[in-house]
Every structure is written in C-alpha cells, then in structure tokens.
Design an enzyme around this catalytic site. Sequence first.
Site, PDB file in Angstrom:
ATOM      1  N   LYS A  57      61.013 126.731   4.789  1.00 31.82           N
ATOM      2  CA  LYS A  57      61.352 126.677   6.363  1.00 31.82           C
ATOM      3  C   LYS A  57      60.609 125.279   6.718  1.00 31.82           C
ATOM      4  O   LYS A  57      59.201 125.255   6.711  1.00 31.82           O
ATOM      5  CB  LYS A  57      60.715 127.737   7.018  1.00 31.82           C
ATOM      6  CG  LYS A  57      61.321 127.365   8.495  1.00 31.82           C
ATOM      7  CD  LYS A  57      59.981 127.371   9.337  1.00 31.82           C
ATOM      8  CE  LYS A  57      60.182 126.846  10.829  1.00 31.82           C
ATOM      9  NZ  LYS A  57      60.744 125.607  10.993  1.00 31.82           N
ATOM     10  N   GLY A  62      49.722 124.715   8.508  1.00 29.68           N
ATOM     11  CA  GLY A  62      50.209 124.378   9.893  1.00 29.68           C
ATOM     12  C   GLY A  62      48.905 124.505  10.929  1.00 29.68           C
ATOM     13  O   GLY A  62      47.888 124.566  10.352  1.00 29.68           O
ATOM     14  N   THR A 101      49.062 128.693  15.227  1.00 33.85           N
ATOM     15  CA  THR A 101      50.173 129.302  14.310  1.00 33.85           C
ATOM     16  C   THR A 101      49.683 130.188  13.304  1.00 33.85           C
ATOM     17  O   THR A 101      50.490 131.292  13.221  1.00 33.85           O
ATOM     18  CB  THR A 101      51.156 128.214  14.133  1.00 33.85           C
ATOM     19  OG1 THR A 101      51.025 127.317  15.114  1.00 33.85           O
ATOM     20  CG2 THR A 101      52.583 128.809  14.184  1.00 33.85           C
ATOM     21  N   GLY A 102      48.638 129.831  12.672  1.00 34.55           N
ATOM     22  CA  GLY A 102      48.083 130.369  11.591  1.00 34.55           C
ATOM     23  C   GLY A 102      47.671 131.896  11.711  1.00 34.55           C
ATOM     24  O   GLY A 102      47.768 132.922  11.340  1.00 34.55           O
ATOM     25  N   GLU A 135      46.982 127.557   5.224  1.00 32.86           N
ATOM     26  CA  GLU A 135      46.209 126.230   5.043  1.00 32.86           C
ATOM     27  C   GLU A 135      46.483 125.612   6.585  1.00 32.86           C
ATOM     28  O   GLU A 135      47.344 125.241   6.869  1.00 32.86           O
ATOM     29  CB  GLU A 135      47.039 125.285   4.255  1.00 32.86           C
ATOM     30  CG  GLU A 135      46.993 125.665   2.736  1.00 32.86           C
ATOM     31  CD  GLU A 135      45.484 125.343   2.138  1.00 32.86           C
ATOM     32  OE1 GLU A 135      44.817 124.636   2.442  1.00 32.86           O
ATOM     33  OE2 GLU A 135      45.147 125.762   0.907  1.00 32.86           O
ATOM     34  N   CYS A 163      45.266 116.989   7.942  1.00 32.57           N
ATOM     35  CA  CYS A 163      44.408 118.219   7.790  1.00 32.57           C
ATOM     36  C   CYS A 163      42.943 117.637   7.531  1.00 32.57           C
ATOM     37  O   CYS A 163      41.960 117.960   8.045  1.00 32.57           O
ATOM     38  CB  CYS A 163      44.712 119.338   7.136  1.00 32.57           C
ATOM     39  SG  CYS A 163      45.185 119.269   5.525  1.00 32.57           S
ATOM     40  N   GLU A 194      40.508 119.676  16.897  1.00 34.71           N
ATOM     41  CA  GLU A 194      40.899 118.916  15.737  1.00 34.71           C
ATOM     42  C   GLU A 194      41.554 117.875  16.532  1.00 34.71           C
ATOM     43  O   GLU A 194      42.436 117.797  17.489  1.00 34.71           O
ATOM     44  CB  GLU A 194      42.039 119.476  14.936  1.00 34.71           C
ATOM     45  CG  GLU A 194      42.489 118.835  13.864  1.00 34.71           C
ATOM     46  CD  GLU A 194      43.654 119.498  13.171  1.00 34.71           C
ATOM     47  OE1 GLU A 194      44.338 120.151  13.656  1.00 34.71           O
ATOM     48  OE2 GLU A 194      43.589 119.271  11.623  1.00 34.71           O
TER      49      GLU A 194
END
Length: 481
Positions: free
Chosen positions: A171, A224, A228-229, A246, A280, A385
């Site tokens: 996806k 992501g 969301t993780g 990740e 990242c 971040e």
Amino acid sequence: MAKMFIAGESVDSVTGQTSEVRNPATGEVVDSVPKGNEQDVRRAVDAAEAAFDEWAHTPAEERAKMLFKAAALVDAERKSLSELLCREQGKPVMEAGGEMEHFHHGIEFYAGLASKVRGSQVPLPAKNAYGMVIHKPLGVCGAIVPWNFPITLMGTKVGPALAAGNTVVVKPASTTPLTTIRVIELMNQAGFPKGVLNVVTGPGSVVGEELLRNKKIRRIAFTGESGTGKHVAEVACGDFKRVTLELGGSDPMIVCEDADVQKAITGAMVGRFWNAGQACLAVKRLFVFDKVYDEFVGGLVGKVSRYEVGDGMTRAEKPKIRMGPLHTAQQREEIEQQVKDAIDRGAKVLLGGARPEGEQYAKGNYYLPTILENVPDDSRAVTEETFGPVLPIFRVTSLDEAIERANKSIYGLGSSIWTRNLDNIETAIDRLQAGNVWVNSLHYGYDELPFGGVKASGFGREHGPEALEYYLEPKGVVITR
Ligand code: NAD
C-alpha cells in the site's frame, strides 16, 4: 490512468473511483490512480493467500533468480522511473535516480540471501531424540509505505518478504503511488506466480486500515509517522500480527572540537537537506563544540547557500545544487509553523526561514533551506520531528552535555558523532539512545546493516540479514528414532 496490480493483472477499483496525483513542483496532475477500498484489499489479500503455498515451496534458488531478474527489469527503466518519481514526489531527478539505485541494490541483496536461510540441530535430554529449528515463511504480509522514499522503503519490505517465501500486498502513500505501481508491474514480469506481489492504492484510513484488520494477513511492515505507527501497533498487534514499525526521528549530530570540520560540514549539509529534509534519518539537531562553532557554522551557512530551490526535473547550474519543493502544501505549513514557533521563542535565522520569492515558485510547495541558532529546547523545532529543510544548531562545551541533550528526545532513530578521538567515539556509541550511530559518516541506511529505532522511532529492523528474520517464523521440531 495507472491501475492497481492484483493477482497478476492491472485492475481498477471495484468502485471505479479514482484520485489524482499532483506534481509538488507545479501543482499539475501527473496521472490518476484507482481509489481502492476494503473490497480491493480483500481481493489482493485473497490472491496473495492463494499464491502463498506455491511460492513458499518454490526452491529458494528459483525465488532468488526471479528476484534478481525483477531487480534487473526495474533497473532497465531507471531513467523513466526516476523522472516519474521526481514528478510525483518532488525530489530532484538526480536524487530519484539514487533512490532507484538503492532499491536495485536492496532487492539484489535479499535475492542473494534467499538461499542462505539456515536452521539448526539441537541435542535434547531425551533418549534417541534430537531437536531442530527450521524457519518458515509467515504467509501474506502487508507493506505500508510513506511518501518520502516510496521506492526504497517499498524495497526494504518486499525484498526480504519475497526472498523468505512470503507473499505481499503493498500500500503506497496516496500521493506517491505511480512509480510504485510501475515498479511492481515490472517486477511481476520476472515470472512470479500470480498473486505473489500486489499493490492496492487508496487512502490510509481505508486501504491501510483494512490491511491492519484483515485476518488473513500475518505481518505488517509499516514505515511512517509515529502517531500513525501507534495506531498500527494497537490494531495489528491486537490482532496477533507480527509488526515492525519504522517511525519518525530527530537525529542528533555531534561535532567535536577535533572533528574534520570540512567533512562534518558536508555531512550536515547532505544529511539535513537531501530530499528537502524529508527523511527519517536526517540530521535534525546539530550540536557543535564551542571551539569550532564559528568556523563550522560559517562554513555550513556558506555551503548550504549553494542550494537553489526549483523543479527537480531541471538541474541547477553549477555551482548551485537543486533542492526540490516540499511534498505537500500541508507539509510546508507544518514547517512554517515550527520555524515561526522557534523565532517567537527567540531563535535567530542564519539562513532562509521563508518561502522563496518570485513568480516561478508560485505553484510549487517551495521553502528555502533554513538554518537556525539560539533555538530554545522547548521549541517545536527541537521537541518535534522537523520533516523539512530546517536545521537548528546548538553550541555545546562537552561531550557529556551534547549526549545528554541529544538523548532528550522522544525519538531514537539515528545519531552521529564527528571526532578523531577514540574515547569520544566509544562513549557516543555506548550512550547515544538510537538504533544507529554513524561515526564521521553520513546518516545513510545501508542494506547490509540493520536499521530501525528505539523509543518513539519504533521497533523491529529493516535492512541487513536481520530483516529476513522478521519474515520467518522459527519452528521447533522434535524427532525421536
Ligand atoms: P504517515 O504515517 O502519514 O503515512 C505512512 C503510510 O501509512 C501511508 O501509506 C499512509 O497512507 C498509511 N496510513 C495512514 N493512515 C493509516 C491507517 N489508519 N492505517 C494504515 N495505514 C495508514 O507518514 P508519512 O507522512 O507518509 O511519512 C513521513 C513519516 O515517516 C515521518 O515521520 C518519517 O520520519 C517517517 N519515516 C520513517 C522511516 C524509518 O525508517 N524510520 C523512513 C521514512 C519515513
């Protein structure tokens, strides 16, 4: 219009709905893709489930050959794929080419490992019996990929998954599906049985969510944002799926007084501004020893001034270096808010800090490379971040201070130290709270080494032979004669 790839065929969504993919440099529509829904995911998962037994029992050597061929088929179209990636993602075509090269290397790396999976024989305290540990593929795996490095981050999932004998449903992010679709079509031309490698496009809240909840999926590999993780972990782990996450990072880079300042400047420049800072593992907080601070910062500001923002399809004239737009308008707004917050709290702008001016920039999500100093520790640019071309620099007087401040982050993905002193190196390797430490080296994810985070940067590892283990289940066997 691009199509999804399910069970060996290019298909539309069952609903017939589509969504547009826009170029971040111009706002123009690049192409449209099917807007998939839960039913489309179920079609793909069913196809992947049906293909699993055959693929898992295909000799590893044959799987390896097909993966090598798949890598070569994609590589043969590197130029056109790099241009497509540039147009949908925004990164300069030269950087897109680097991403395609990294993907090629990664798929070949796992193709080479497909036939190297080993088990063990174990003596047991029982008469005439011994044990074995063998490794079996898991089944259908879901690969959920972000927009910043859509192709390499798809490769770090698909490569080990297929090498180990699993089948996959990919996806991509809603804004970067086009190159992914083309790459998956090409890979399938290598001769994978139908259903081994599929791609479903559509919103994360629909397509991604169904992957997390579908009972036939055994493993989710997610890259992501940390928020969301967390949701991915709650839903997928709650359903007993294997999960790797990740997530975001706020990598510190420490420059000691004995560092090779010129090399460190290049490391900071590329490490922060590659992909317009949307990485990242980018250098997101820079700690420089007092003694070399002025030399380092002066040199860095001079070098970063060489960046010229613009459409990634055209190269900047030397000595300028091209930096593309931010991927979305929303991403740019987020960066603007973080910079404003830092300035409001007393930060000084050494470079950039604004959108570029001029008619040619009106339609793209451009933002100037930005360097800040005197950024208070409670600013958003430090605590969050910063996923864009913004670099806060801090003056430090000792390694203890640098490491303490470096570790004061919810994240723990990468980190680096620049020094020639062995004690400093050992101390940093030991004490930096991060999944990765680079010593006098650019923040870069090598296929040969495990890569991943601690704390809010996630768990599990991609890259390296270690990644293969996340796609294999050890099975204990007892044999009695
Ligand atoms: P994101 O979390 O918004 O989206 C990532 C993917 O998840 C997309 O495909 C999205 O459609 C999907 N998704 C969204 N909602 C979902 C849901 N409810 N269920 C399942 N899937 C869903 O992240 P992004 O903005 O695309 O990517 C940027 C982030 O990724 C940054 O935080 C960056 O640091 C991180 N990242 C981490 C690594 C790493 O290796 N640690 C690498 C690259 C990027």
